[in-house]
Design an enzyme around this catalytic site. Structure first.
Site, short mmCIF file in Angstrom:
data_model
loop_
_atom_site.label_atom_id
_atom_site.label_comp_id
_atom_site.label_asym_id
_atom_site.label_seq_id
_atom_site.Cartn_x
_atom_site.Cartn_y
_atom_site.Cartn_z
N GLY A 122 60.68 -34.41 -0.26
CA GLY A 122 61.26 -35.67 -0.73
C GLY A 122 61.15 -36.78 0.31
O GLY A 122 60.51 -36.62 1.35
N ARG B 2 66.04 -47.26 -7.45
CA ARG B 2 67.00 -47.72 -6.43
C ARG B 2 66.68 -49.16 -6.07
O ARG B 2 65.54 -49.62 -6.23
CB ARG B 2 66.95 -46.79 -5.22
CG ARG B 2 67.64 -45.48 -5.53
CD ARG B 2 67.87 -44.64 -4.29
NE ARG B 2 66.82 -43.67 -4.12
CZ ARG B 2 66.91 -42.63 -3.29
NH1 ARG B 2 67.99 -42.45 -2.57
NH2 ARG B 2 65.92 -41.79 -3.18
N TYR C 292 76.44 -35.83 -9.88
CA TYR C 292 76.00 -35.96 -8.49
C TYR C 292 77.21 -36.05 -7.54
O TYR C 292 77.33 -35.27 -6.59
CB TYR C 292 75.15 -37.23 -8.38
CG TYR C 292 74.56 -37.49 -7.01
CD1 TYR C 292 73.52 -36.70 -6.52
CD2 TYR C 292 75.02 -38.54 -6.22
CE1 TYR C 292 72.96 -36.96 -5.26
CE2 TYR C 292 74.45 -38.81 -4.98
CZ TYR C 292 73.43 -38.02 -4.50
OH TYR C 292 72.88 -38.28 -3.27
N PHE D 169 60.74 -31.49 -7.99
CA PHE D 169 61.34 -32.20 -9.12
C PHE D 169 61.21 -33.71 -8.89
O PHE D 169 60.75 -34.45 -9.75
CB PHE D 169 62.80 -31.78 -9.29
CG PHE D 169 63.53 -32.59 -10.32
CD1 PHE D 169 63.03 -32.74 -11.60
CD2 PHE D 169 64.72 -33.23 -10.00
CE1 PHE D 169 63.69 -33.52 -12.56
CE2 PHE D 169 65.38 -34.01 -10.94
CZ PHE D 169 64.87 -34.14 -12.22
N GLY E 134 74.94 -18.77 1.85
CA GLY E 134 74.83 -17.31 1.91
C GLY E 134 73.74 -16.89 2.87
O GLY E 134 73.91 -15.94 3.66
N1 NAD Z 1 68.12 -41.62 0.19
C1 NAD Z 1 69.39 -41.94 0.24
O1 NAD Z 1 69.72 -43.13 0.35
C2 NAD Z 1 70.46 -40.88 0.21
C3 NAD Z 1 71.79 -41.29 0.24
C4 NAD Z 1 72.79 -40.33 0.22
C5 NAD Z 1 72.46 -38.99 0.20
N2 NAD Z 1 71.16 -38.61 0.17
C6 NAD Z 1 70.89 -37.15 0.10
O2 NAD Z 1 69.80 -36.82 0.92
C7 NAD Z 1 69.02 -35.80 0.31
C8 NAD Z 1 67.58 -36.25 0.19
O3 NAD Z 1 67.50 -37.44 -0.58
P1 NAD Z 1 66.13 -38.22 -0.82
O4 NAD Z 1 66.44 -39.65 -0.88
O5 NAD Z 1 65.10 -37.74 0.12
O6 NAD Z 1 65.81 -37.77 -2.32
P2 NAD Z 1 64.45 -37.20 -2.94
O7 NAD Z 1 64.68 -37.10 -4.40
O8 NAD Z 1 63.28 -37.97 -2.45
O9 NAD Z 1 64.39 -35.75 -2.29
C9 NAD Z 1 65.06 -34.64 -2.80
C10 NAD Z 1 64.12 -33.46 -2.75
O10 NAD Z 1 64.78 -32.29 -3.24
C11 NAD Z 1 63.91 -31.60 -4.14
N3 NAD Z 1 64.72 -30.82 -5.05
C12 NAD Z 1 65.56 -31.27 -6.02
N4 NAD Z 1 66.16 -30.25 -6.64
C13 NAD Z 1 65.70 -29.12 -6.03
C14 NAD Z 1 65.95 -27.74 -6.23
N5 NAD Z 1 66.81 -27.30 -7.17
N6 NAD Z 1 65.31 -26.85 -5.43
C15 NAD Z 1 64.43 -27.25 -4.50
N7 NAD Z 1 64.16 -28.56 -4.27
C16 NAD Z 1 64.79 -29.48 -5.02
C17 NAD Z 1 63.11 -32.70 -4.80
O11 NAD Z 1 61.91 -32.25 -5.39
C18 NAD Z 1 62.88 -33.65 -3.63
O12 NAD Z 1 61.72 -33.32 -2.91
C19 NAD Z 1 69.67 -35.51 -1.05
O13 NAD Z 1 70.48 -34.38 -0.92
C20 NAD Z 1 70.50 -36.73 -1.30
O14 NAD Z 1 71.63 -36.44 -2.08
C21 NAD Z 1 70.16 -39.52 0.16
#
Ligand code: NAD
Length: 311
Positions: free
Chosen positions: A11, A185, A144, A35, A101
């Protein structure tokens, strides 16, 4: 040298974290179900001898041998996490249980990417970590927000019950290269609309504020947290406290992209928070961290990236 598991490593944030860990000389096991992640985010790492990719959904158990876990897997933008809300909650909650776990079995440290969304639509502004939040349990964002809140609870229960070393970071809005151009976003929306000279959509009157942290600053904070002393668990806010209104952001992006876009106003979506800004005193004190990259500099790099994504 450690062998480090990064869930969600394909991601936006996860791929930058993989870069940072590889650069620091570690081995990285990137786990992602793609995803929302994209292969192009980690394409440059695929041939690196210290990088390994495993396609896996963290809602199913995972048996691997690693020294540390960063748990980032979860769709982060409203469009993506509301697409399949049940799966979003499962990823946050069941995914956390599976990763905790694994950490318990291996007796290793685990970091949770939590979010400022745990504060909901805050009645306290700006938000300290002690604020307990104002979150709807039934609204469209609840899958979420509540999923992430439950994950935090699980982390602290594993810590108390099983003496697991945990680190919980509450991430505020972050932006930068490799954000998904269509994730809805605000930063990606505005930049893509500006680069295409389309109307720029402002929800509400545009006076709601957000604070934006550049990705390199955020990843630096995440790395410092993981490597902080064993007694420091967080939750700790990591974000940039400098506030901008949506109107200011749109105008800045129009100027920087030399766009011909016009502003159009639409009604505010349900449960959309009006203000969000972190208090980062805890990060300053415990991690000696604060953001360094100003909005214009970060936007400059992000706009350059989004230009490469125009089709
Ligand atoms: N970007 C932001 O501003 C922000 C803010 C607050 C929190 N976060 C948290 O940081 C983390 C990363 O966010 P991001 O912006 O990189 O989002 P993103 O959507 O780019 O990355 C999330 C990644 O998780 C993978 N993923 C989703 N469900 C999965 C599953 N069940 N099993 C395996 N992989 C799975 C997706 O394919 C993706 O590569 C997230 O947990 C998000 O909640 C991000």
């Amino acid at each position: 040298m450690k062998r480090i598991l990064v869930t969600g490593g394909g991601g936006f944030l996860g791929s930058h974290l993989c870069d940072k860990l590889i650069a620091a000389g570690h081995e990285v096991l990137c786990v992602d179900n793609f995803f929302t992640g994209r292969r192009q985010n980690i394409h440059h790492l695929m041939d690196h001898r210290n990088f390994e990719l495993l396609r896996h959904d963290i809602t199913f158990p995972l048996y691997v041998e690693v020294d540390e876990i960063y748990n980032l897997a979860c769709p982060a933008s409203p469009i993506h996490y509301q697409f399949d809300p049940v799966q979003t909650t499962k990823t946050s909650v069941v995914g956390a249980i599976n990763m905790l776990g694994l950490a318990k079995r291996l007796k290793i440290r685990i970091l949770q990417a939590s979010t400022s969304e745990v504060y909901g639509d805050p009645e306290v502004h700006p938000q300290p970590e002690s604020y307990r939040g104002n979150v709807s349990t039934t609204g469209p964002r609840a899958c979420y927000d509540e999923g992430k809140r439950c994950a935090e609870t699980l982390f602290f229960d594993y810590h108390r019950q099983h003496q697991l070393e945990i680190k919980v970071m509450r991430i505020f809005n972050t932006y930068g290269p490799r954000m998904h151009p269509e994730d809805g976003r605000v930063v990606s929306n505005f930049i893509m609309q500006a680069l295409r000279h389309e109307d720029i959509t402002i929800y509400g009157d545009g006076m709601q504020t957000r604070s934006f942290c550049y990705v390199d600053d955020l990843i630096d904070g995440m790395y410092r947290l993981m490597n902080s002393g064993p007694d420091f668990t967080g939750p700790v806010n990591i974000g940039n406290p400098t506030e901008f209104t949506m109107l200011q952001l749109a105008e800045l992006i129009i100027k920087m992209t030399k766009s011909k876009s016009n502003l159009v106003f639409k009604p505010l979506p349900q449960d959309d928070p009006l203000q969000r800004k972190p208090i980062i005193d805890m990060a300053k004190e415990h991690l000696n961290w604060q953001p360094k990259i100003a909005l214009e500099e970060g936007l400059d790099r992000t706009i350059a990236y989004f230009r490469t994504q125009l089709s």
